[in-house]
Motif scaffolding. Structure first.
Motif, PDB file in Angstrom:
ATOM      1  N   UNK A 196       0.836  -1.195   0.000  1.00  0.00           N
ATOM      2  CA  UNK A 196       0.000   0.000   0.000  1.00  0.00           C
ATOM      3  C   UNK A 196       0.874   1.249   0.000  1.00  0.00           C
ATOM      4  N   UNK A 197       0.362   2.314  -0.585  1.00  0.00           N
ATOM      5  CA  UNK A 197       1.054   3.600  -0.634  1.00  0.00           C
ATOM      6  C   UNK A 197       1.258   4.120   0.788  1.00  0.00           C
ATOM      7  N   UNK A 243      -0.478  -0.400  -4.365  1.00  0.00           N
ATOM      8  CA  UNK A 243       0.553  -0.059  -5.342  1.00  0.00           C
ATOM      9  C   UNK A 243       0.561  -1.117  -6.430  1.00  0.00           C
ATOM     10  N   UNK A 244       0.631  -0.664  -7.687  1.00  0.00           N
ATOM     11  CA  UNK A 244       0.457  -1.572  -8.811  1.00  0.00           C
ATOM     12  C   UNK A 244       1.743  -1.908  -9.548  1.00  0.00           C
ATOM     13  N   UNK A 245       2.703  -1.029  -9.569  1.00  0.00           N
ATOM     14  CA  UNK A 245       3.917  -1.277 -10.346  1.00  0.00           C
ATOM     15  C   UNK A 245       5.075  -1.641  -9.419  1.00  0.00           C
ATOM     16  N   UNK A 289       8.672  -0.549  -4.785  1.00  0.00           N
ATOM     17  CA  UNK A 289      10.047  -0.262  -4.337  1.00  0.00           C
ATOM     18  C   UNK A 289      10.119   1.078  -3.613  1.00  0.00           C
ATOM     19  N   UNK A 290       9.445   2.098  -4.183  1.00  0.00           N
ATOM     20  CA  UNK A 290       9.490   3.443  -3.608  1.00  0.00           C
ATOM     21  C   UNK A 290       8.596   3.593  -2.371  1.00  0.00           C
ATOM     22  N   UNK A 341       2.829   5.693  -4.699  1.00  0.00           N
ATOM     23  CA  UNK A 341       2.400   5.770  -6.092  1.00  0.00           C
ATOM     24  C   UNK A 341       3.036   6.991  -6.727  1.00  0.00           C
ATOM     25  N   UNK A 342       2.922   7.155  -8.051  1.00  0.00           N
ATOM     26  CA  UNK A 342       3.613   8.249  -8.727  1.00  0.00           C
ATOM     27  C   UNK A 342       3.187   9.645  -8.270  1.00  0.00           C
ATOM     28  N   UNK A 343       1.914   9.847  -8.036  1.00  0.00           N
ATOM     29  CA  UNK A 343       1.436  11.174  -7.608  1.00  0.00           C
ATOM     30  C   UNK A 343       1.860  11.445  -6.166  1.00  0.00           C
ATOM     31  N   UNK A 344       1.666  10.449  -5.310  1.00  0.00           N
ATOM     32  CA  UNK A 344       2.050  10.622  -3.909  1.00  0.00           C
ATOM     33  C   UNK A 344       3.562  10.758  -3.762  1.00  0.00           C
ATOM     34  N   UNK A 345       4.315  10.091  -4.614  1.00  0.00           N
ATOM     35  CA  UNK A 345       5.771  10.224  -4.560  1.00  0.00           C
ATOM     36  C   UNK A 345       6.177  11.668  -4.836  1.00  0.00           C
ATOM     37  N   UNK A 346       5.569  12.268  -5.861  1.00  0.00           N
ATOM     38  CA  UNK A 346       5.870  13.669  -6.178  1.00  0.00           C
ATOM     39  C   UNK A 346       5.468  14.568  -5.022  1.00  0.00           C
TER      40      UNK A 346
END
Length: 55
Positions: free
Chosen positions: A3-4, A11-13, A18-19, A22-27
């Protein structure tokens, strides 16, 4: 399923897993961390300030 770390959505990818975000939350997390670091006061800055205001 992972989960994010920010919003809790799945999380799908593999990169997101690994991070931990998710991409938006990472930013958003990177922006929040950068702002946090920007507003921090170092001990040297505090000591310099104390010298200036000391009477």
């Amino acid at each position: 399923m992972a989960a994010c770390g920010r919003c809790g959505r799945p999380l799908k990818t593999p990169e997101s897993v690994r991070d931990g975000y998710g991409p938006i939350c990472k930013r958003k997390q990177e922006e929040a961390e950068a702002e946090f670091l920007r507003i921090q006061v170092t001990i040297d800055e505090e000591l310099e300030y104390q010298k200036k205001v000391k009477r």
